[in-house]
Structure formats: structure tokens, C-alpha cells
Design an enzyme around this catalytic site. Structure first.
Site, PDB file in Angstrom:
ATOM      1  N   LYS A  13       0.840  -1.211   0.000  1.00 18.85           N
ATOM      2  CA  LYS A  13       0.000   0.000   0.000  1.00 18.85           C
ATOM      3  C   LYS A  13       0.875   1.262   0.000  1.00 18.85           C
ATOM      4  CE  LYS A  13      -2.002  -1.066   3.910  1.00 18.85           C
ATOM      5  NZ  LYS A  13      -1.291  -2.321   4.228  1.00 18.85           N
ATOM      6  N   ARG A  88      -9.326   0.975   8.669  1.00 15.48           N
ATOM      7  CA  ARG A  88      -9.053  -0.430   9.029  1.00 15.48           C
ATOM      8  C   ARG A  88     -10.120  -1.060   9.890  1.00 15.48           C
ATOM      9  NH1 ARG A  88      -2.618  -1.025   9.135  1.00 15.48           N
ATOM     10  NH2 ARG A  88      -2.242   0.991   8.190  1.00 15.48           N
ATOM     11  N   ARG A 127      12.048  -6.378   5.209  1.00 15.94           N
ATOM     12  CA  ARG A 127      11.925  -4.947   4.910  1.00 15.94           C
ATOM     13  C   ARG A 127      12.787  -4.099   5.847  1.00 15.94           C
ATOM     14  NH1 ARG A 127       6.133  -2.039   5.438  1.00 15.94           N
ATOM     15  NH2 ARG A 127       6.198  -3.005   7.499  1.00 15.94           N
ATOM     16  N   ARG A 156      11.484  -2.043  11.327  1.00 16.85           N
ATOM     17  CA  ARG A 156      10.368  -1.620  12.166  1.00 16.85           C
ATOM     18  C   ARG A 156      10.147  -2.640  13.277  1.00 16.85           C
ATOM     19  NH1 ARG A 156       5.494   0.272   8.243  1.00 16.85           N
ATOM     20  NH2 ARG A 156       4.331  -0.976   9.758  1.00 16.85           N
ATOM     21  N   ARG A 167      -0.443  -8.882  13.234  1.00 15.62           N
ATOM     22  CA  ARG A 167      -0.988  -7.921  12.264  1.00 15.62           C
ATOM     23  C   ARG A 167      -1.842  -8.627  11.213  1.00 15.62           C
ATOM     24  NH1 ARG A 167       4.377  -5.554  10.409  1.00 15.62           N
ATOM     25  NH2 ARG A 167       3.247  -4.155   9.018  1.00 15.62           N
TER      26      ARG A 167
HETATM   27  P1  AP5 Z   1       4.880  -1.585   1.813  1.00 13.39           P
HETATM   28  O1  AP5 Z   1       4.631  -0.708   0.644  1.00 13.39           O
HETATM   29  O2  AP5 Z   1       5.599  -1.022   2.995  1.00 13.39           O
HETATM   30  O3  AP5 Z   1       3.526  -2.329   2.240  1.00 13.39           O
HETATM   31  P2  AP5 Z   1       2.320  -1.821   3.123  1.00 13.39           P
HETATM   32  O4  AP5 Z   1       1.097  -2.491   2.596  1.00 13.39           O
HETATM   33  O5  AP5 Z   1       2.326  -0.329   3.198  1.00 13.39           O
HETATM   34  O6  AP5 Z   1       2.738  -2.498   4.483  1.00 13.39           O
HETATM   35  P3  AP5 Z   1       2.823  -1.885   5.947  1.00 13.39           P
HETATM   36  O7  AP5 Z   1       3.501  -2.947   6.781  1.00 13.39           O
HETATM   37  O8  AP5 Z   1       3.461  -0.543   5.955  1.00 13.39           O
HETATM   38  O9  AP5 Z   1       1.345  -1.804   6.281  1.00 13.39           O
HETATM   39  P4  AP5 Z   1       0.723  -1.825   7.656  1.00 13.39           P
HETATM   40  O10 AP5 Z   1      -0.672  -1.582   7.303  1.00 13.39           O
HETATM   41  O11 AP5 Z   1       0.963  -3.036   8.470  1.00 13.39           O
HETATM   42  O12 AP5 Z   1       1.537  -0.717   8.451  1.00 13.39           O
HETATM   43  P5  AP5 Z   1       1.281   0.843   8.668  1.00 13.39           P
HETATM   44  O13 AP5 Z   1       2.568   1.514   8.704  1.00 13.39           O
HETATM   45  O14 AP5 Z   1       0.252   1.333   7.722  1.00 13.39           O
HETATM   46  O15 AP5 Z   1       5.671  -2.875   1.265  1.00 13.39           O
HETATM   47  C1  AP5 Z   1       6.134  -3.878   2.141  1.00 13.39           C
HETATM   48  C2  AP5 Z   1       7.491  -4.400   1.640  1.00 13.39           C
HETATM   49  O16 AP5 Z   1       7.287  -5.069   0.411  1.00 13.39           O
HETATM   50  C3  AP5 Z   1       8.528  -3.287   1.387  1.00 13.39           C
HETATM   51  O17 AP5 Z   1       9.808  -3.747   1.739  1.00 13.39           O
HETATM   52  C4  AP5 Z   1       8.420  -3.052  -0.128  1.00 13.39           C
HETATM   53  O18 AP5 Z   1       9.650  -2.594  -0.669  1.00 13.39           O
HETATM   54  C5  AP5 Z   1       8.053  -4.446  -0.624  1.00 13.39           C
HETATM   55  N1  AP5 Z   1       7.202  -4.455  -1.815  1.00 13.39           N
HETATM   56  C6  AP5 Z   1       6.179  -3.606  -2.124  1.00 13.39           C
HETATM   57  N2  AP5 Z   1       5.604  -3.972  -3.291  1.00 13.39           N
HETATM   58  C7  AP5 Z   1       6.260  -5.086  -3.719  1.00 13.39           C
HETATM   59  C8  AP5 Z   1       6.122  -5.939  -4.855  1.00 13.39           C
HETATM   60  N3  AP5 Z   1       5.181  -5.733  -5.815  1.00 13.39           N
HETATM   61  N4  AP5 Z   1       6.958  -6.993  -4.955  1.00 13.39           N
HETATM   62  C9  AP5 Z   1       7.907  -7.239  -4.018  1.00 13.39           C
HETATM   63  N5  AP5 Z   1       8.101  -6.443  -2.936  1.00 13.39           N
HETATM   64  C10 AP5 Z   1       7.270  -5.401  -2.771  1.00 13.39           C
HETATM   65  O19 AP5 Z   1       0.623   0.816  10.127  1.00 13.39           O
HETATM   66  C11 AP5 Z   1       1.431   0.482  11.249  1.00 13.39           C
HETATM   67  C12 AP5 Z   1       0.579   0.449  12.496  1.00 13.39           C
HETATM   68  O20 AP5 Z   1      -0.021   1.745  12.734  1.00 13.39           O
HETATM   69  C13 AP5 Z   1      -0.619  -0.529  12.471  1.00 13.39           C
HETATM   70  O21 AP5 Z   1      -0.227  -1.861  12.776  1.00 13.39           O
HETATM   71  C14 AP5 Z   1      -1.486   0.095  13.574  1.00 13.39           C
HETATM   72  O22 AP5 Z   1      -0.982  -0.175  14.856  1.00 13.39           O
HETATM   73  C15 AP5 Z   1      -1.323   1.592  13.321  1.00 13.39           C
HETATM   74  N6  AP5 Z   1      -2.344   2.118  12.382  1.00 13.39           N
HETATM   75  C16 AP5 Z   1      -2.115   2.714  11.176  1.00 13.39           C
HETATM   76  N7  AP5 Z   1      -3.273   3.056  10.595  1.00 13.39           N
HETATM   77  C17 AP5 Z   1      -4.267   2.657  11.443  1.00 13.39           C
HETATM   78  C18 AP5 Z   1      -5.690   2.701  11.393  1.00 13.39           C
HETATM   79  N8  AP5 Z   1      -6.342   3.226  10.359  1.00 13.39           N
HETATM   80  N9  AP5 Z   1      -6.379   2.186  12.443  1.00 13.39           N
HETATM   81  C19 AP5 Z   1      -5.762   1.685  13.521  1.00 13.39           C
HETATM   82  N10 AP5 Z   1      -4.412   1.585  13.627  1.00 13.39           N
HETATM   83  C20 AP5 Z   1      -3.671   2.068  12.597  1.00 13.39           C
END
Ligand code: AP5
Length: 211
Positions: A13, A88, A127, A156, A167
């Protein structure tokens, strides 16, 4: 245009949100990045979120809706926004809809990035992210330099195996129902195959947005 990005952790994402934001000329709003910045700045919001984030649990809806209220009423999002992981839970989807209606806006598109669990675990466990601008990298060691801003790459805390498992479970139980909620409310969820080269996934997303 207001675009909601859904998908499990590691689906890409954040990676795709950056690309779509550049392509469409609207900002990316990633609640995870906003929370990590609040944590670094030592704000009340950041302190409140820390324990939830480290475990891989969702932070309370009230915190997220507060962030969304701030960003969606800011001039920076006047032309739209890419909302990365900002919806979410069903209460967040409902709250966002109500808040947008109050300012005469709506969610225009919903993209769901779909990847199987084995690939997600592989991506997250290898990552690193830039401490400064949050850009994610695959196959770069912690301590290397970010290509974009020169910041240091780190792992992270929620990319440890136990937090990754949690997660994925949280996604299945609390976030997946959002997909049905949008469907029930006559809003089409556009499913994107997010496995494959990053450029191809971007092309699929653009095609879905234009379709
Ligand atoms: P990446 O682009 O980082 O993937 P992502 O879907 O953004 O994954 P995240 O782990 O960042 O999502 P998340 O939802 O768990 O965490 P967030 O920070 O939003 O890609 C992942 C890896 O794959 C990278 O190394 C990338 O290079 C690689 N990659 C990408 N595309 C690829 C491809 N096509 N092929 C191969 N490799 C690829 O949230 C963190 C925390 O914040 C949550 O756990 C929660 O505690 C809190 N939080 C955030 N938003 C909310 C909400 N709305 N409600 C409640 N809590 C929330």
C-alpha cells in the site's frame, strides 16, 4: 479524487501510494506514517499509539478519526488524497464517510491490494524503512542509506515475527469486514493483484482507477 487503499500489511500500500500520489498530483496520507512521526516527536497522540503499534494491534478508532478530521479539512487535501491504511475498521469507514459528507466530499475509489500470506511474511521480514522519510526497501541492511533523503534504514519493531503474525490476524478479523461494508453501501472495491513487479502493480492500479 479521494482514494482509499485497503490490503493486508506488506501488500505494498505504501509503495503504491507514493507512486499514485506522484502520478495523480495529490498527497498520500498514511496513518501509520502520521503515528510514527507523532511517536518520534513525543506527542500525546504518539505516546498513546506506541504500545498498540509495537504489538501490531490497531490504535483506537478515536485516534484515527482525529487524524482523518485534521487532514481531510486541511488545504493540503483540497484536491483529494490517497488514504493509505487509513481505514481499518468498520467504525473508521463510517466515520470517514460522515466527515467527508459534512464537507461536501466522498470516497471516490477504493483499491484492495491482494497478496498471499507467504509473500506478505517474506516482504515484511526482509523490509527496512528510512527513519526519515519512511520509504520502504527490500534486501537492504539496517544502517544503509536511503536513496531518497540519505536517512538511515532501520527495521520496524512491528516487523518482528510475532507482531507480523498478530498484524495478519488483526487484518483478517478487523479490517477485512471493511471490504464487505463498502460493498453493502454500494461502493465498488477494485481488487488489484499486488503480486509481481512494482511497476506492473502500479499499472494495474492505474488501469483500475481509469476503468
Ligand atoms: P509496503 O509498501 O511497505 O507495504 P504496506 O502495505 O504499506 O505495508 P505496511 O507494513 O506498511 O502496512 P501496515 O498496514 O501493516 O503498516 P502501517 O505503517 O500502515 O511494502 C512492504 C514491503 O514489500 C517493502 O519492503 C516493499 O519494498 C516491498 N514491496 C512492495 N511492493 C512489492 C512488490 N510488488 N513486490 C515485491 N516487494 C514489494 O501501520 C502500522 C501500524 O499503525 C498498524 O499496525 C497500527 O498499529 C497503526 N495504524 C495505522 N493506521 C491505522 C488505522 N487506520 N487504524 C488503527 N491503527 C492504525
Amino acid at each position: 479524487m479521494i482514494i482509499v487503499l485497503l490490503g493486508p500489511p506488506g501488500a505494498g500500500k505504501g509503495t503504491q501510494a507514493d507512486r499514485l500520489a506522484a502520478r495523480l498530483g495529490i498527497p498520500k496520507i498514511a496513518t501509520g506514517d502520521v503515528l510514527r512521526a507523532a511517536l518520534r516527536d513525543g506527542t500525546k497522540r504518539g505516546r498513546e499509539a506506541k504500545a498498540y503499534m509495537d504489538r501490531g494491534d490497531l490504535v483506537p478508532d478515536s485516534v484515527i478519526l482525529g487524524i482523518l478530521q485534521d487532514v481531510m479539512t486541511s488545504p493540503a487535501t483540497a484536491k483529494g488524497a490517497i488514504l493509505d491504511g487509513a481505514v481499518r475498521t468498520v467504525p473508521q469507514a463510517e466515520g470517514l464517510g460522515i466527515m467527508l459528507a459534512e464537507i461536501g466530499k466522498k470516497v471516490d475509489r477504493i483499491l484492495l491490494f491482494d497478496v498471499d500470506d507467504d509473500e506478505l511474511v517474506k516482504r515484511l521480514s526482509t523490509r527496512t524503512v528510512c527513519e526519515g522519510c519512511q520509504t520502504p526497501y527490500m534486501g537492504r541492511d539496517p544502517g544503509s542509506k536511503c536513496e531518497k533523503c540519505g536517512g538511515k534504514l532501520v527495521r520496524r519493531k512491528d516487523d518482528e515475527p510475532e507482531a507480523i503474525r498478530n498484524r495478519l490476524e488483526v487484518y483478517r478479523t478487523q479490517t477485512a469486514p471493511v471490504i464487505d461494508w463498502y460493498g453493502d453501501n454500494k461502493m465498488k472495491v477494485l481488487k488489484i493483484d499486488a503480486d509481481g513487479p512494482v511497476d506492473e502493480v502500479t499499472a494495474r492500479a492505474i488501469e483500475a482507477l481509469n476503468g
